[in-house]
Design a protein around this motif. Sequence first.
Motif, PDB file in Angstrom:
ATOM      1  N   ASN A  42       0.794  -1.229   0.000  1.00  0.00           N
ATOM      2  CA  ASN A  42       0.000   0.000   0.000  1.00  0.00           C
ATOM      3  C   ASN A  42       0.826   1.277   0.000  1.00  0.00           C
ATOM      4  OD1 ASN A  42      -2.494  -1.384   0.059  1.00  0.00           O
ATOM      5  ND2 ASN A  42      -2.281  -1.705   2.267  1.00  0.00           N
ATOM      6  N   LYS A  43       2.131   1.157   0.039  1.00  0.00           N
ATOM      7  CA  LYS A  43       2.949   2.366  -0.010  1.00  0.00           C
ATOM      8  C   LYS A  43       2.740   3.078  -1.351  1.00  0.00           C
ATOM      9  CE  LYS A  43       6.770   1.283   3.125  1.00  0.00           C
ATOM     10  NZ  LYS A  43       8.234   1.122   3.237  1.00  0.00           N
ATOM     11  N   GLY A  44       2.719   4.409  -1.286  1.00  0.00           N
ATOM     12  CA  GLY A  44       2.564   5.180  -2.516  1.00  0.00           C
ATOM     13  C   GLY A  44       1.131   5.453  -2.901  1.00  0.00           C
ATOM     14  N   GLN A  45       0.173   4.925  -2.120  1.00  0.00           N
ATOM     15  CA  GLN A  45      -1.222   5.222  -2.387  1.00  0.00           C
ATOM     16  C   GLN A  45      -1.526   6.664  -1.962  1.00  0.00           C
ATOM     17  OE1 GLN A  45      -3.093   2.822  -4.036  1.00  0.00           O
ATOM     18  NE2 GLN A  45      -1.080   1.850  -4.063  1.00  0.00           N
ATOM     19  N   LYS A  46      -2.520   7.259  -2.599  1.00  0.00           N
ATOM     20  CA  LYS A  46      -2.906   8.651  -2.329  1.00  0.00           C
ATOM     21  C   LYS A  46      -1.683   9.572  -2.427  1.00  0.00           C
ATOM     22  CE  LYS A  46      -6.741   7.276   0.677  1.00  0.00           C
ATOM     23  NZ  LYS A  46      -7.380   7.401   1.999  1.00  0.00           N
ATOM     24  N   TRP A  47      -0.882   9.339  -3.460  1.00  0.00           N
ATOM     25  CA  TRP A  47       0.375  10.072  -3.611  1.00  0.00           C
ATOM     26  C   TRP A  47       0.173  11.567  -3.852  1.00  0.00           C
ATOM     27  CZ3 TRP A  47       0.828  12.322  -8.454  1.00  0.00           C
ATOM     28  CH2 TRP A  47      -0.015  11.808  -9.453  1.00  0.00           C
ATOM     29  N   ARG A  48      -1.005  11.950  -4.330  1.00  0.00           N
ATOM     30  CA  ARG A  48      -1.261  13.373  -4.556  1.00  0.00           C
ATOM     31  C   ARG A  48      -1.386  14.159  -3.253  1.00  0.00           C
ATOM     32  NH1 ARG A  48      -4.498  10.913  -8.487  1.00  0.00           N
ATOM     33  NH2 ARG A  48      -4.015  11.478 -10.643  1.00  0.00           N
ATOM     34  N   TYR A  51       3.819  13.848   0.630  1.00  0.00           N
ATOM     35  CA  TYR A  51       5.133  14.074   0.045  1.00  0.00           C
ATOM     36  C   TYR A  51       6.012  12.826   0.131  1.00  0.00           C
ATOM     37  CZ  TYR A  51       3.671  18.934   0.330  1.00  0.00           C
ATOM     38  OH  TYR A  51       2.984  20.106   0.181  1.00  0.00           O
ATOM     39  N   TYR A  52       5.387  11.691   0.372  1.00  0.00           N
ATOM     40  CA  TYR A  52       6.148  10.453   0.488  1.00  0.00           C
ATOM     41  C   TYR A  52       6.636  10.025  -0.890  1.00  0.00           C
ATOM     42  CZ  TYR A  52       7.393   5.657   1.615  1.00  0.00           C
ATOM     43  OH  TYR A  52       8.069   4.483   1.779  1.00  0.00           O
ATOM     44  N   GLY A  53       7.909   9.692  -0.992  1.00  0.00           N
ATOM     45  CA  GLY A  53       8.471   9.271  -2.272  1.00  0.00           C
ATOM     46  C   GLY A  53       8.761   7.786  -2.285  1.00  0.00           C
ATOM     47  N   LEU A  54       8.162   7.082  -3.222  1.00  0.00           N
ATOM     48  CA  LEU A  54       8.399   5.639  -3.351  1.00  0.00           C
ATOM     49  C   LEU A  54       9.597   5.448  -4.275  1.00  0.00           C
ATOM     50  CD1 LEU A  54       7.122   3.120  -2.182  1.00  0.00           C
ATOM     51  CD2 LEU A  54       5.660   2.969  -4.185  1.00  0.00           C
ATOM     52  N   THR A  55      10.783   5.601  -3.707  1.00  0.00           N
ATOM     53  CA  THR A  55      12.012   5.614  -4.493  1.00  0.00           C
ATOM     54  C   THR A  55      12.503   4.201  -4.804  1.00  0.00           C
ATOM     55  OG1 THR A  55      13.422   5.634  -2.532  1.00  0.00           O
ATOM     56  CG2 THR A  55      12.675   7.775  -3.384  1.00  0.00           C
ATOM     57  N   LYS A  56      13.492   4.150  -5.667  1.00  0.00           N
ATOM     58  CA  LYS A  56      14.133   2.884  -6.005  1.00  0.00           C
ATOM     59  C   LYS A  56      14.669   2.192  -4.753  1.00  0.00           C
ATOM     60  CE  LYS A  56      18.391   1.260  -8.210  1.00  0.00           C
ATOM     61  NZ  LYS A  56      19.552   1.636  -9.048  1.00  0.00           N
ATOM     62  N   ASN A  57      15.334   2.945  -3.883  1.00  0.00           N
ATOM     63  CA  ASN A  57      15.924   2.356  -2.675  1.00  0.00           C
ATOM     64  C   ASN A  57      14.861   1.805  -1.733  1.00  0.00           C
ATOM     65  OD1 ASN A  57      18.525   2.928  -3.528  1.00  0.00           O
ATOM     66  ND2 ASN A  57      18.614   4.897  -2.443  1.00  0.00           N
ATOM     67  N   VAL A  58      13.743   2.520  -1.619  1.00  0.00           N
ATOM     68  CA  VAL A  58      12.639   2.043  -0.777  1.00  0.00           C
ATOM     69  C   VAL A  58      12.101   0.724  -1.314  1.00  0.00           C
ATOM     70  CG1 VAL A  58      10.254   2.491  -0.049  1.00  0.00           C
ATOM     71  CG2 VAL A  58      11.966   4.313   0.089  1.00  0.00           C
ATOM     72  N   LEU A  59      11.885   0.653  -2.616  1.00  0.00           N
ATOM     73  CA  LEU A  59      11.338  -0.560  -3.226  1.00  0.00           C
ATOM     74  C   LEU A  59      12.311  -1.725  -3.100  1.00  0.00           C
ATOM     75  CD1 LEU A  59       9.766   1.034  -6.425  1.00  0.00           C
ATOM     76  CD2 LEU A  59       8.519  -0.007  -4.532  1.00  0.00           C
ATOM     77  N   ILE A  60      13.579  -1.475  -3.311  1.00  0.00           N
ATOM     78  CA  ILE A  60      14.574  -2.541  -3.191  1.00  0.00           C
ATOM     79  C   ILE A  60      14.607  -3.085  -1.765  1.00  0.00           C
ATOM     80  CG2 ILE A  60      17.066  -2.997  -3.188  1.00  0.00           C
ATOM     81  CD1 ILE A  60      17.280  -1.202  -5.651  1.00  0.00           C
ATOM     82  N   GLU A  61      14.567  -2.188  -0.797  1.00  0.00           N
ATOM     83  CA  GLU A  61      14.563  -2.632   0.603  1.00  0.00           C
ATOM     84  C   GLU A  61      13.298  -3.415   0.935  1.00  0.00           C
ATOM     85  OE1 GLU A  61      14.905  -0.869   5.180  1.00  0.00           O
ATOM     86  OE2 GLU A  61      14.861   0.502   3.469  1.00  0.00           O
ATOM     87  N   ASP A  62      12.147  -2.866   0.559  1.00  0.00           N
ATOM     88  CA  ASP A  62      10.875  -3.520   0.879  1.00  0.00           C
ATOM     89  C   ASP A  62      10.756  -4.877   0.207  1.00  0.00           C
ATOM     90  OD1 ASP A  62      10.173  -1.363   2.394  1.00  0.00           O
ATOM     91  OD2 ASP A  62       8.703  -0.559   0.993  1.00  0.00           O
ATOM     92  N   PHE A  63      11.058  -4.943  -1.074  1.00  0.00           N
ATOM     93  CA  PHE A  63      10.884  -6.199  -1.804  1.00  0.00           C
ATOM     94  C   PHE A  63      11.899  -7.245  -1.365  1.00  0.00           C
ATOM     95  CE2 PHE A  63       8.785  -3.855  -5.624  1.00  0.00           C
ATOM     96  CZ  PHE A  63       7.659  -3.659  -4.859  1.00  0.00           C
TER      97      PHE A  63
END
Length: 245
Positions: A42-48, A51-63
């Motif tokens: 659910n990260k990155g939902q309601k992004w509008r 100011y949360y950024g779903l960056t490459k590093n975040v995705l790599i860590e989470d996945f």
Amino acid sequence: DLIGANFPRKPKQPVVALKNLGVKTTSANPITKHGIKGVHYNKGQKWRDNYYGLTKNVLIEDFGLLKGAGINTIQFTGGNIYDYNILKYSEKFDLNVIYEFDIDNSIDFIDDQEKLNKLREQLIAEVESLKENQNIIGYSFKYDLEQSYTKPLLFDQQTAYLNWLYSFIPKIKTIDPKKSLVIELKLDRETISNIKKIQENLPIDSYGLLVDNPLELNKVLNFSKNEGISIYISNLKPEILIENI
């Protein structure tokens, strides 16, 4: 009539009939064949709105964490600026994806035809753009209008919603026949009758159960086994999971 003068009564909505489609279906391409061990990402939902950024590093860590925990599938609601990166890095980590369409359940599925036509074309375009993504194993629709409507209007809205889905789901099947089509619905006393109604009118491969209360779970699972219908638990309240560990 003081009330009528100040609060005009809306005309009574016509009863909506489910189109006689006559296409009783089977779970031809069940998503359950993938042995799902998954989570909703659910990260990155309601992004509008943040100011949360779903960056490459975040995705790599989470996945990486999910893969290490034995998770093989994520589900996320698409149609936002993070779709590309989520799909890119989930594939790198060999994670399957259930792509949930972002459908506003407060739409008037009876009367708002202009909005529905626009949304239908948008979803078809999404499938066209996603059909080459090999790690997407299914497309998901929520059957959750009870969050926006109450009985008796709920019944007509649900029927209109199913009629609307039928207006383009066969096209999705044609565009991308390899991926499963899933409808997620709440687990309650009406789950079996709802599945029967959908199964008789839409080419749905699997049903995901949204579980707030497990009281009817065994009954629904026995029904699915007897009828050969693919059903899985799509969402489970954490406290229910903890109670049954």
